[in-house]
Design a protein around this motif. Structure first.
Motif, PDB file in Angstrom:
ATOM      1  N   SER A  57      67.446  90.680  40.071  1.00 37.87           N
ATOM      2  CA  SER A  57      68.730  89.994  39.959  1.00 37.87           C
ATOM      3  C   SER A  57      68.563  88.636  39.275  1.00 37.87           C
ATOM      4  O   SER A  57      69.339  88.271  38.385  1.00 37.87           O
ATOM      5  N   ASP A  58      67.542  87.887  39.679  1.00 34.51           N
ATOM      6  CA  ASP A  58      67.285  86.585  39.078  1.00 34.51           C
ATOM      7  C   ASP A  58      66.918  86.722  37.604  1.00 34.51           C
ATOM      8  O   ASP A  58      67.340  85.917  36.772  1.00 34.51           O
ATOM      9  N   LEU A  59      66.154  87.751  37.277  1.00 35.05           N
ATOM     10  CA  LEU A  59      65.780  87.980  35.883  1.00 35.05           C
ATOM     11  C   LEU A  59      67.008  88.319  35.044  1.00 35.05           C
ATOM     12  O   LEU A  59      67.155  87.823  33.916  1.00 35.05           O
ATOM     13  N   ASP A  60      67.895  89.136  35.588  1.00 32.96           N
ATOM     14  CA  ASP A  60      69.145  89.442  34.881  1.00 32.96           C
ATOM     15  C   ASP A  60      69.922  88.164  34.578  1.00 32.96           C
ATOM     16  O   ASP A  60      70.458  87.993  33.482  1.00 32.96           O
ATOM     17  N   GLU A  61      69.962  87.267  35.557  1.00 36.48           N
ATOM     18  CA  GLU A  61      70.678  86.008  35.384  1.00 36.48           C
ATOM     19  C   GLU A  61      70.065  85.176  34.258  1.00 36.48           C
ATOM     20  O   GLU A  61      70.776  84.625  33.416  1.00 36.48           O
ATOM     21  N   VAL A  62      68.751  85.106  34.215  1.00 37.70           N
ATOM     22  CA  VAL A  62      68.062  84.335  33.164  1.00 37.70           C
ATOM     23  C   VAL A  62      68.345  84.969  31.804  1.00 37.70           C
ATOM     24  O   VAL A  62      68.663  84.267  30.838  1.00 37.70           O
ATOM     25  N   LEU A  63      68.245  86.281  31.730  1.00 44.16           N
ATOM     26  CA  LEU A  63      68.463  86.957  30.446  1.00 44.16           C
ATOM     27  C   LEU A  63      69.899  86.780  29.951  1.00 44.16           C
ATOM     28  O   LEU A  63      70.131  86.633  28.746  1.00 44.16           O
ATOM     29  N   GLU A  64      70.864  86.770  30.869  1.00 45.58           N
ATOM     30  CA  GLU A  64      72.260  86.530  30.484  1.00 45.58           C
ATOM     31  C   GLU A  64      72.432  85.129  29.913  1.00 45.58           C
ATOM     32  O   GLU A  64      73.123  84.945  28.897  1.00 45.58           O
ATOM     33  N   LYS A  65      71.786  84.153  30.536  1.00 38.54           N
ATOM     34  CA  LYS A  65      71.869  82.772  30.054  1.00 38.54           C
ATOM     35  C   LYS A  65      71.229  82.622  28.676  1.00 38.54           C
ATOM     36  O   LYS A  65      71.651  81.804  27.875  1.00 38.54           O
ATOM     37  N   LEU A  66      70.195  83.426  28.431  1.00 37.06           N
ATOM     38  CA  LEU A  66      69.489  83.346  27.150  1.00 37.06           C
ATOM     39  C   LEU A  66      70.134  84.233  26.095  1.00 37.06           C
ATOM     40  O   LEU A  66      69.673  84.317  24.977  1.00 37.06           O
ATOM     41  N   ASP A  67      71.199  84.937  26.484  1.00 42.98           N
ATOM     42  CA  ASP A  67      71.959  85.782  25.560  1.00 42.98           C
ATOM     43  C   ASP A  67      71.128  86.953  25.033  1.00 42.98           C
ATOM     44  O   ASP A  67      71.122  87.238  23.843  1.00 42.98           O
ATOM     45  N   PHE A  68      70.377  87.599  25.929  1.00 43.93           N
ATOM     46  CA  PHE A  68      69.592  88.792  25.557  1.00 43.93           C
ATOM     47  C   PHE A  68      70.419  90.028  25.768  1.00 43.93           C
ATOM     48  O   PHE A  68      71.188  90.191  26.598  1.00 43.93           O
TER      49      PHE A  68
END
Length: 68
Positions: A57-68
Motif C-alpha cells: 500500500s505504501d509503495l503504491d502511494e509513492v508510485l502515485e506521487k511519482l506519477d508511475f
C-alpha cells in the motif's frame, strides 16, 4: 527531460519499506524452520501478511506521487 531523482521523503519511505520487507522475509524464514517441527499458526501468518500488505500500500502511494 523527466528527473529520475526521488524526492527525499519518497527515498526515506522506500528505505523503510525495504527494511520492513527484509523483516518479513526473516519472519518467513523463521516460520519455514518452525514448520519442520511444529504447526504454524494463523496469527503468525497474519503478521507477515500485514507487513507485506502495508508495504504494498505504501509503495503504491509513492508510485502515485511519482506519477508511475
Amino acid at each position: 527531460m523527466k528527473s529520475t531523482l526521488l524526492p527525499e521523503s519518497s527515498s526515506m519511505l522506500l528505505n523503510r519499506l525495504s527494511e520492513k520487507l527484509e523483516g518479513a522475509a526473516s519472519l518467513l524464514t523463521m516460520l519455514e524452520d518452525k514448520a519442520d517441527r511444529k504447526q504454524i499458526t494463523a496469527a503468525e501468518l497474519a503478521a507477515v501478511c500485514c507487513i507485506v500488505e502495508t508495504c504494498a500500500s505504501d509503495l503504491d502511494e509513492v508510485l502515485e506521487k511519482l506519477d508511475f
